[in-house]
Design an enzyme around this catalytic site. Structure first.
Site, PDB file in Angstrom:
ATOM      1  N   TYR A 157       2.493  -9.030   3.506  1.00 46.70           N
ATOM      2  CA  TYR A 157       2.367  -7.576   3.304  1.00 46.70           C
ATOM      3  C   TYR A 157       1.879  -6.922   4.744  1.00 46.70           C
ATOM      4  O   TYR A 157       2.357  -5.965   5.328  1.00 46.70           O
ATOM      5  CB  TYR A 157       1.674  -7.388   2.300  1.00 46.70           C
ATOM      6  CG  TYR A 157       1.408  -5.611   1.799  1.00 46.70           C
ATOM      7  CD1 TYR A 157       2.753  -5.027   1.164  1.00 46.70           C
ATOM      8  CD2 TYR A 157       0.533  -4.868   2.120  1.00 46.70           C
ATOM      9  CE1 TYR A 157       2.787  -3.925   0.985  1.00 46.70           C
ATOM     10  CE2 TYR A 157       0.419  -3.531   1.763  1.00 46.70           C
ATOM     11  CZ  TYR A 157       1.559  -3.185   1.250  1.00 46.70           C
ATOM     12  OH  TYR A 157       1.628  -1.711   0.871  1.00 46.70           O
TER      13      TYR A 157
HETATM   14  N1  LIG Z   1       0.336   1.686  -4.062  1.00 42.53           N
HETATM   15  C1  LIG Z   1      -0.463   1.427  -2.998  1.00 42.53           C
HETATM   16  O1  LIG Z   1      -1.903   1.045  -3.309  1.00 42.53           O
HETATM   17  C2  LIG Z   1      -0.083   1.657  -1.516  1.00 42.53           C
HETATM   18  C3  LIG Z   1      -1.179   1.556  -0.635  1.00 42.53           C
HETATM   19  C4  LIG Z   1      -0.695   1.659   0.791  1.00 42.53           C
HETATM   20  C5  LIG Z   1       0.771   1.894   0.861  1.00 42.53           C
HETATM   21  N2  LIG Z   1       1.419   2.069  -0.050  1.00 42.53           N
HETATM   22  C6  LIG Z   1       3.093   1.870   0.281  1.00 42.53           C
HETATM   23  O2  LIG Z   1       3.619   2.946  -0.239  1.00 42.53           O
HETATM   24  C7  LIG Z   1       5.097   2.964  -0.531  1.00 42.53           C
HETATM   25  C8  LIG Z   1       5.338   3.129  -1.930  1.00 42.53           C
HETATM   26  O3  LIG Z   1       4.542   2.546  -2.710  1.00 42.53           O
HETATM   27  P1  LIG Z   1       4.318   2.886  -4.410  1.00 42.53           P
HETATM   28  O4  LIG Z   1       2.844   2.637  -4.625  1.00 42.53           O
HETATM   29  O5  LIG Z   1       4.903   4.314  -4.783  1.00 42.53           O
HETATM   30  O6  LIG Z   1       5.037   1.521  -5.064  1.00 42.53           O
HETATM   31  P2  LIG Z   1       6.211   1.502  -6.127  1.00 42.53           P
HETATM   32  O7  LIG Z   1       6.317   0.254  -6.510  1.00 42.53           O
HETATM   33  O8  LIG Z   1       5.802   2.413  -7.288  1.00 42.53           O
HETATM   34  O9  LIG Z   1       7.644   2.249  -5.421  1.00 42.53           O
HETATM   35  C9  LIG Z   1       8.272   1.158  -4.697  1.00 42.53           C
HETATM   36  C10 LIG Z   1       9.801   1.768  -5.027  1.00 42.53           C
HETATM   37  O10 LIG Z   1      10.458   0.924  -3.845  1.00 42.53           O
HETATM   38  C11 LIG Z   1      11.456   0.546  -4.406  1.00 42.53           C
HETATM   39  N3  LIG Z   1      12.239  -0.769  -3.903  1.00 42.53           N
HETATM   40  C12 LIG Z   1      11.543  -1.891  -3.833  1.00 42.53           C
HETATM   41  N4  LIG Z   1      12.492  -2.832  -3.405  1.00 42.53           N
HETATM   42  C13 LIG Z   1      13.489  -2.127  -2.874  1.00 42.53           C
HETATM   43  C14 LIG Z   1      14.868  -2.826  -2.368  1.00 42.53           C
HETATM   44  N5  LIG Z   1      15.126  -4.101  -2.149  1.00 42.53           N
HETATM   45  N6  LIG Z   1      15.813  -1.651  -2.382  1.00 42.53           N
HETATM   46  C15 LIG Z   1      15.543  -0.474  -2.833  1.00 42.53           C
HETATM   47  N7  LIG Z   1      14.303  -0.118  -3.075  1.00 42.53           N
HETATM   48  C16 LIG Z   1      13.477  -0.758  -3.390  1.00 42.53           C
HETATM   49  C17 LIG Z   1      11.236   0.206  -5.852  1.00 42.53           C
HETATM   50  O11 LIG Z   1      12.227  -0.067  -6.791  1.00 42.53           O
HETATM   51  C18 LIG Z   1      10.271   1.180  -6.218  1.00 42.53           C
HETATM   52  O12 LIG Z   1      11.039   2.276  -6.765  1.00 42.53           O
HETATM   53  C19 LIG Z   1       5.388   1.227  -0.367  1.00 42.53           C
HETATM   54  O13 LIG Z   1       5.872   1.344   1.351  1.00 42.53           O
HETATM   55  C20 LIG Z   1       3.962   0.908  -0.099  1.00 42.53           C
HETATM   56  O14 LIG Z   1       4.042  -0.490   0.751  1.00 42.53           O
HETATM   57  C21 LIG Z   1       1.453   1.574  -1.297  1.00 42.53           C
END
Ligand SMILES: NC(=O)c1ccc[n+]([C@@H]2O[C@H](COP(=O)([O-])OP(=O)(O)OC[C@H]3O[C@@H](n4cnc5c(N)ncnc54)[C@H](O)[C@@H]3O)[C@@H](O)[C@H]2O)c1
Ligand SMILES: *[C@@H]1O[C@H](CO)[C@@H](O)[C@H](O)[C@H]1NC(C)=O
Length: 309
Positions: A188
């Site tokens: 990651y």
């Molecule tokens: N949640 C956290 O703590 C956090 C912290 C820092 C950064 N982020 C980043 O923020 C972004 C959103 O995260 P989130 O917390 O909303 O997560 P989430 O899991 O709620 O949403 C991620 C979305 O991406 C979609 N996805 C995954 N694989 C896919 C694929 N192969 N094709 C198309 N879509 C795909 C999933 O279906 C999901 O709807 C991500 O890039 C994550 O790395 C999250």
């Protein structure tokens, strides 16, 4: 020789000017600086859940036409119907971002159906959440495919149109894990460091070509309470809180609307990154242990195996 001296002087003056500008802008409320995006079309990947869904709703509220991409068709359709219910304009596509050809194919459908994209938000992300040697190859590949490779392919599809019109915005959702390595997040972190480097390089490329109307923003949040990182711990929540999604998305929207280049969430991450740049690595290790960054992933549950695509 004299030329270098003049250049140095001009550089120093510019540095002071933009430094002061940066400090001043930090105190001006975002609403004063916000650009008008009501005529823009926005594409958001991973809009079927979490902050992707919330961003899609906010962009639609600003009057944007919204294009939502996700591999989770059910979640994506829920986002779309939520937007329609509120009177917004939205088109949903089912795309698996691990497949470059699907990205290219869907991008040309989008151009045919709704036209050019003005704001591209690379938001979809996945996490394996295992110690590196316990990560099966296919999950490592998936992490890199979704969290960074897909950014390359979507940018290839939509940046040229933005550059041509000298109007656009590339937003990359990275993470604080794009600045600091974390035990249990090797794949990651590698993908998020990549996203940070990608964003910065594209910004330099645009600047050096004098393309002033196309902006980039990289978003680097600490943990957000969306479910993706369920089970993670933070030792001192008053310093490094697990963020509320609504709060995070409001900050992200402000940053985009003000053409901010880098958004650290919470802001005080800047001190950790600065310390990391200045201190010997052994000191950083001691601090990471004290703040329990090193074992923040010990009780990670995430979304569980069921939801893995
Ligand atoms: N949640 C956290 O703590 C956090 C912290 C820092 C950064 N982020 C980043 O923020 C972004 C959103 O995260 P989130 O917390 O909303 O997560 P989430 O899991 O709620 O949403 C991620 C979305 O991406 C979609 N996805 C995954 N694989 C896919 C694929 N192969 N094709 C198309 N879509 C795909 C999933 O279906 C999901 O709807 C991500 O890039 C994550 O790395 C999250
Ligand atoms: C952001 O960029 C747009 C388009 O280039 C510009 O019109 C606007 O003034 C910029 N806003 C800020 C706060 O820099």
């Amino acid at each position: 020789m004299a030329n270098v001296f003049v250049e140095l002087l001009v550089t120093l003056l510019k540095l002071v000017y933009y430094w002061i500008e940066g400090i001043v802008l930090a105190f001006v409320p975002a609403s004063f600086l916000a650009k008008d995006i009501s005529h823009d079309t926005v594409l958001i990947t991973g809009a079927g859940s979490g902050i992707g869904r919330l961003m899609a709703i906010k962009f639609a509220e600003k009057g944007c036409r919204v294009v939502v991409w996700d591999v989770n068709n059910k979640g994506n359709e829920e986002t779309a119907s939520e937007i329609r219910k509120r009177g917004g304009k939205v088109t949903a596509y089912s795309v698996d971002l691990t497949d470059r050809h699907q990205i290219y194919k869907t991008a040309s459908e989008v151009k045919k159906d709704v036209g050019q994209i003005d704001i591209l938000v690379n938001n979809a992300g996945v996490v394996t959440g295992k110690k590196f040697l316990h990560c099966p190859d296919h999950l490592i590949i998936r992490t890199m495919d979704v969290n960074i490779m897909a950014h390359f392919w979507t940018a290839k599809c939509f940046l040229p149109g933005m550059i041509e019109r000298n109007h656009g915005h590339l937003v990359n959702i990275a993470s604080s894990a794009g600045f600091v390595g974390v035990s249990g997040l090797a794949d990651y972190c590698a993908s998020k460091y990549s996203a940070v480097g990608f964003d910065e390089s594209i910004r330099f490329e645009l600047n050096s070509q004098g393309i002033t109307g196309v902006h980039t923003t990289v978003i680097c949040p600490f943990f957000i309470n969306t479910g993706m990182f369920d089970g993670v711990k933070t030792r001192f929540p008053f310093l490094l809180p697990i963020l509320d999604p609504e709060y995070a998305v409001n900050k992200i929207m402000d940053a985009i609307l003000c053409n901010q280049t880098v958004l650290l969430l919470p802001k005080n991450l800047v001190f950790f990154i600065a310390l990391k740049g200045m201190l010997p690595t052994k000191c950083c290790q001691i601090l990471a242990d004290f703040f329990q960054i090193s074992n923040s992933m010990d009780e990670f549950k995430g979304r569980g195996e069921k939801k893995e695509n």
